[in-house]
Design a protein around this motif. Structure first.
Motif, PDB file in Angstrom:
ATOM      1  N   ILE A   1      83.409  26.819  -2.200  1.00  0.00           N
ATOM      2  CA  ILE A   1      82.806  27.585  -2.145  1.00  0.00           C
ATOM      3  C   ILE A   1      82.939  28.766  -2.417  1.00  0.00           C
ATOM      4  O   ILE A   1      81.394  29.754  -2.342  1.00  0.00           O
ATOM      5  CB  ILE A   1      83.956  28.162  -0.745  1.00  0.00           C
ATOM      6  N   ALA A   2      83.189  29.814  -3.423  1.00  0.00           N
ATOM      7  CA  ALA A   2      82.821  30.311  -3.844  1.00  0.00           C
ATOM      8  C   ALA A   2      80.932  30.101  -5.303  1.00  0.00           C
ATOM      9  O   ALA A   2      80.261  30.609  -4.743  1.00  0.00           O
ATOM     10  CB  ALA A   2      84.023  31.151  -5.535  1.00  0.00           C
ATOM     11  N   ASN A   3      81.136  28.991  -5.823  1.00  0.00           N
ATOM     12  CA  ASN A   3      80.534  28.613  -6.652  1.00  0.00           C
ATOM     13  C   ASN A   3      79.239  28.494  -5.293  1.00  0.00           C
ATOM     14  O   ASN A   3      77.786  28.652  -5.464  1.00  0.00           O
ATOM     15  CB  ASN A   3      80.997  26.803  -6.571  1.00  0.00           C
ATOM     16  N   SER A   4      79.234  28.066  -4.268  1.00  0.00           N
ATOM     17  CA  SER A   4      78.414  27.742  -2.829  1.00  0.00           C
ATOM     18  C   SER A   4      77.793  28.965  -2.759  1.00  0.00           C
ATOM     19  O   SER A   4      76.647  29.122  -2.619  1.00  0.00           O
ATOM     20  CB  SER A   4      78.599  27.106  -1.855  1.00  0.00           C
ATOM     21  N   THR A   5      78.341  30.275  -2.233  1.00  0.00           N
ATOM     22  CA  THR A   5      78.527  31.570  -2.529  1.00  0.00           C
ATOM     23  C   THR A   5      77.600  32.226  -3.066  1.00  0.00           C
ATOM     24  O   THR A   5      77.011  32.957  -3.021  1.00  0.00           O
ATOM     25  CB  THR A   5      79.643  32.308  -1.673  1.00  0.00           C
ATOM     26  N   LEU A   6      77.691  31.950  -4.259  1.00  0.00           N
ATOM     27  CA  LEU A   6      77.184  32.158  -5.383  1.00  0.00           C
ATOM     28  C   LEU A   6      75.762  31.473  -5.816  1.00  0.00           C
ATOM     29  O   LEU A   6      74.507  32.795  -6.405  1.00  0.00           O
ATOM     30  CB  LEU A   6      78.369  32.203  -7.272  1.00  0.00           C
TER      31      LEU A   6
ATOM     32  N   SER B   1      71.969  21.366  -4.504  1.00  0.00           N
ATOM     33  CA  SER B   1      73.008  20.661  -4.436  1.00  0.00           C
ATOM     34  C   SER B   1      74.394  21.886  -4.940  1.00  0.00           C
ATOM     35  O   SER B   1      74.460  22.766  -5.654  1.00  0.00           O
ATOM     36  CB  SER B   1      72.823  20.209  -5.771  1.00  0.00           C
ATOM     37  N   GLN B   2      75.269  21.604  -3.768  1.00  0.00           N
ATOM     38  CA  GLN B   2      76.562  22.152  -3.849  1.00  0.00           C
ATOM     39  C   GLN B   2      77.570  21.516  -4.932  1.00  0.00           C
ATOM     40  O   GLN B   2      78.356  22.320  -5.756  1.00  0.00           O
ATOM     41  CB  GLN B   2      77.366  22.826  -2.854  1.00  0.00           C
ATOM     42  N   GLN B   3      77.075  20.402  -5.443  1.00  0.00           N
ATOM     43  CA  GLN B   3      77.830  19.147  -6.690  1.00  0.00           C
ATOM     44  C   GLN B   3      77.404  20.733  -8.628  1.00  0.00           C
ATOM     45  O   GLN B   3      78.242  20.353  -8.942  1.00  0.00           O
ATOM     46  CB  GLN B   3      77.557  18.476  -6.707  1.00  0.00           C
ATOM     47  N   LEU B   4      76.582  21.619  -8.606  1.00  0.00           N
ATOM     48  CA  LEU B   4      76.272  22.201  -9.086  1.00  0.00           C
ATOM     49  C   LEU B   4      76.417  23.291  -9.015  1.00  0.00           C
ATOM     50  O   LEU B   4      76.257  24.220  -8.080  1.00  0.00           O
ATOM     51  CB  LEU B   4      75.091  21.700  -9.894  1.00  0.00           C
ATOM     52  N   SER B   5      76.544  24.144 -10.596  1.00  0.00           N
ATOM     53  CA  SER B   5      77.090  25.931 -11.217  1.00  0.00           C
ATOM     54  C   SER B   5      75.942  25.985 -11.444  1.00  0.00           C
ATOM     55  O   SER B   5      74.563  25.295 -11.677  1.00  0.00           O
ATOM     56  CB  SER B   5      78.489  25.608 -11.914  1.00  0.00           C
ATOM     57  N   TRP B   6      76.655  27.559 -11.346  1.00  0.00           N
ATOM     58  CA  TRP B   6      74.866  28.508 -11.524  1.00  0.00           C
ATOM     59  C   TRP B   6      74.925  27.618 -13.637  1.00  0.00           C
ATOM     60  O   TRP B   6      73.759  27.479 -13.427  1.00  0.00           O
ATOM     61  CB  TRP B   6      75.471  30.005 -11.786  1.00  0.00           C
ATOM     62  N   SER B   7      75.394  27.244 -14.057  1.00  0.00           N
ATOM     63  CA  SER B   7      75.375  27.336 -15.508  1.00  0.00           C
ATOM     64  C   SER B   7      75.063  25.555 -15.250  1.00  0.00           C
ATOM     65  O   SER B   7      73.728  25.331 -16.187  1.00  0.00           O
ATOM     66  CB  SER B   7      76.430  26.635 -16.173  1.00  0.00           C
ATOM     67  N   HIS B   8      74.539  24.835 -14.447  1.00  0.00           N
ATOM     68  CA  HIS B   8      73.662  23.522 -14.332  1.00  0.00           C
ATOM     69  C   HIS B   8      72.234  24.323 -13.962  1.00  0.00           C
ATOM     70  O   HIS B   8      71.285  23.514 -14.536  1.00  0.00           O
ATOM     71  CB  HIS B   8      74.453  23.006 -13.419  1.00  0.00           C
TER      72      HIS B   8
ATOM     73  N   ALA C   1      58.633  20.536 -11.896  1.00  0.00           N
ATOM     74  CA  ALA C   1      59.942  20.391 -10.807  1.00  0.00           C
ATOM     75  C   ALA C   1      60.069  18.586 -10.894  1.00  0.00           C
ATOM     76  O   ALA C   1      61.052  18.723 -10.316  1.00  0.00           O
ATOM     77  CB  ALA C   1      58.875  20.794  -9.441  1.00  0.00           C
ATOM     78  N   GLU C   2      59.053  17.567 -10.680  1.00  0.00           N
ATOM     79  CA  GLU C   2      59.768  16.668 -10.770  1.00  0.00           C
ATOM     80  C   GLU C   2      60.638  16.368 -11.786  1.00  0.00           C
ATOM     81  O   GLU C   2      61.851  15.630 -11.376  1.00  0.00           O
ATOM     82  CB  GLU C   2      58.934  15.785 -11.266  1.00  0.00           C
ATOM     83  N   SER C   3      60.613  16.375 -12.787  1.00  0.00           N
ATOM     84  CA  SER C   3      61.629  16.514 -14.052  1.00  0.00           C
ATOM     85  C   SER C   3      62.852  17.372 -13.236  1.00  0.00           C
ATOM     86  O   SER C   3      64.392  17.233 -12.823  1.00  0.00           O
ATOM     87  CB  SER C   3      61.578  17.208 -15.045  1.00  0.00           C
ATOM     88  N   ARG C   4      62.965  18.238 -12.944  1.00  0.00           N
ATOM     89  CA  ARG C   4      64.075  19.028 -12.331  1.00  0.00           C
ATOM     90  C   ARG C   4      65.106  17.850 -10.614  1.00  0.00           C
ATOM     91  O   ARG C   4      65.520  17.753 -10.933  1.00  0.00           O
ATOM     92  CB  ARG C   4      63.796  19.862 -11.408  1.00  0.00           C
ATOM     93  N   ARG C   5      63.902  17.884 -10.092  1.00  0.00           N
ATOM     94  CA  ARG C   5      64.137  16.186  -9.432  1.00  0.00           C
ATOM     95  C   ARG C   5      64.978  15.392  -9.398  1.00  0.00           C
ATOM     96  O   ARG C   5      66.259  14.954  -9.101  1.00  0.00           O
ATOM     97  CB  ARG C   5      63.186  16.025  -7.723  1.00  0.00           C
ATOM     98  N   MET C   6      64.073  14.625 -10.630  1.00  0.00           N
ATOM     99  CA  MET C   6      64.995  13.427 -11.112  1.00  0.00           C
ATOM    100  C   MET C   6      66.629  14.671 -11.363  1.00  0.00           C
ATOM    101  O   MET C   6      67.147  12.583 -11.486  1.00  0.00           O
ATOM    102  CB  MET C   6      64.788  13.178 -12.168  1.00  0.00           C
ATOM    103  N   LYS C   7      66.147  15.064 -11.772  1.00  0.00           N
ATOM    104  CA  LYS C   7      67.800  15.228 -13.082  1.00  0.00           C
ATOM    105  C   LYS C   7      69.220  15.473 -12.197  1.00  0.00           C
ATOM    106  O   LYS C   7      70.806  15.546 -12.113  1.00  0.00           O
ATOM    107  CB  LYS C   7      67.534  16.578 -13.324  1.00  0.00           C
ATOM    108  N   ILE C   8      68.749  16.058 -10.831  1.00  0.00           N
ATOM    109  CA  ILE C   8      69.671  16.115  -9.781  1.00  0.00           C
ATOM    110  C   ILE C   8      70.000  15.317  -8.679  1.00  0.00           C
ATOM    111  O   ILE C   8      71.237  14.742  -9.038  1.00  0.00           O
ATOM    112  CB  ILE C   8      69.232  17.131  -8.565  1.00  0.00           C
ATOM    113  N   PHE C   9      69.472  13.959  -8.614  1.00  0.00           N
ATOM    114  CA  PHE C   9      69.477  12.983  -7.907  1.00  0.00           C
ATOM    115  C   PHE C   9      69.635  11.937  -8.575  1.00  0.00           C
ATOM    116  O   PHE C   9      69.760  11.605  -9.321  1.00  0.00           O
ATOM    117  CB  PHE C   9      68.509  12.981  -6.950  1.00  0.00           C
TER     118      PHE C   9
END
Length: 123
Positions: free
Chosen positions: A27-32, A98-105, A115-123
């Motif tokens: 919850i804190a991560n999502s809110t942040l 993605s709520q699975q990733l933190s601000w650091s990620h 942008a395509e590289s970013r999408r590939m890293k997330i999914f």
């Protein structure tokens, strides 16, 4: 017999605490993330003021940083505000976060060039 019951109680309580901490973190991560995304959006909108490209100086962001740091403490320095701006620019649709990733990620991902590289890293 008493030790088994105490150990079982301990394990059950420990699991409740662990699950609660995980939930609070999510919850804190999502809110942040949402907070930083919204700040980035406001900065970009202020920069552009309806124009396609910004005519924005570093001065405004530095001044905002000074005021926010004075009011809220660490976490709102020029670099972090710049990262929030880049965060919004890189991920302009909040539903794609993605709520699975933190601000650091996300700070690492916004450094990627495409942008395509970013999408590939997330999914």
């Amino acid at each position: 017999m008493m030790e088994i019951s105490e150990d079982s109680l301990f394990q059950s309580v420990k699991e409740i605490i662990r699950q609660s901490r995980e939930k609070v973190f999510r919850i804190a991560n999502s809110t942040l993330l949402l907070t930083y995304w919204q700040i980035g959006k406001l900065i970009v909108e202020d920069e552009q003021q309806g124009k396609e490209r910004a005519e924005y100086g570093k001065y405004t962001l530095k001044k905002l940083s000074q005021k926010l740091t004075s009011e809220f403490g660490k976490g709102f320095d020029y670099t972090n505000l710049s990262n929030m701006r880049k965060f919004y620019t890189a991920f302009p649709i909040v539903d794609t976060l993605s709520q699975q990733l933190s601000w650091s990620h996300y700070r690492l991902l916004i450094r990627l060039d495409h942008a395509e590289s970013r999408r590939m890293k997330i999914f």
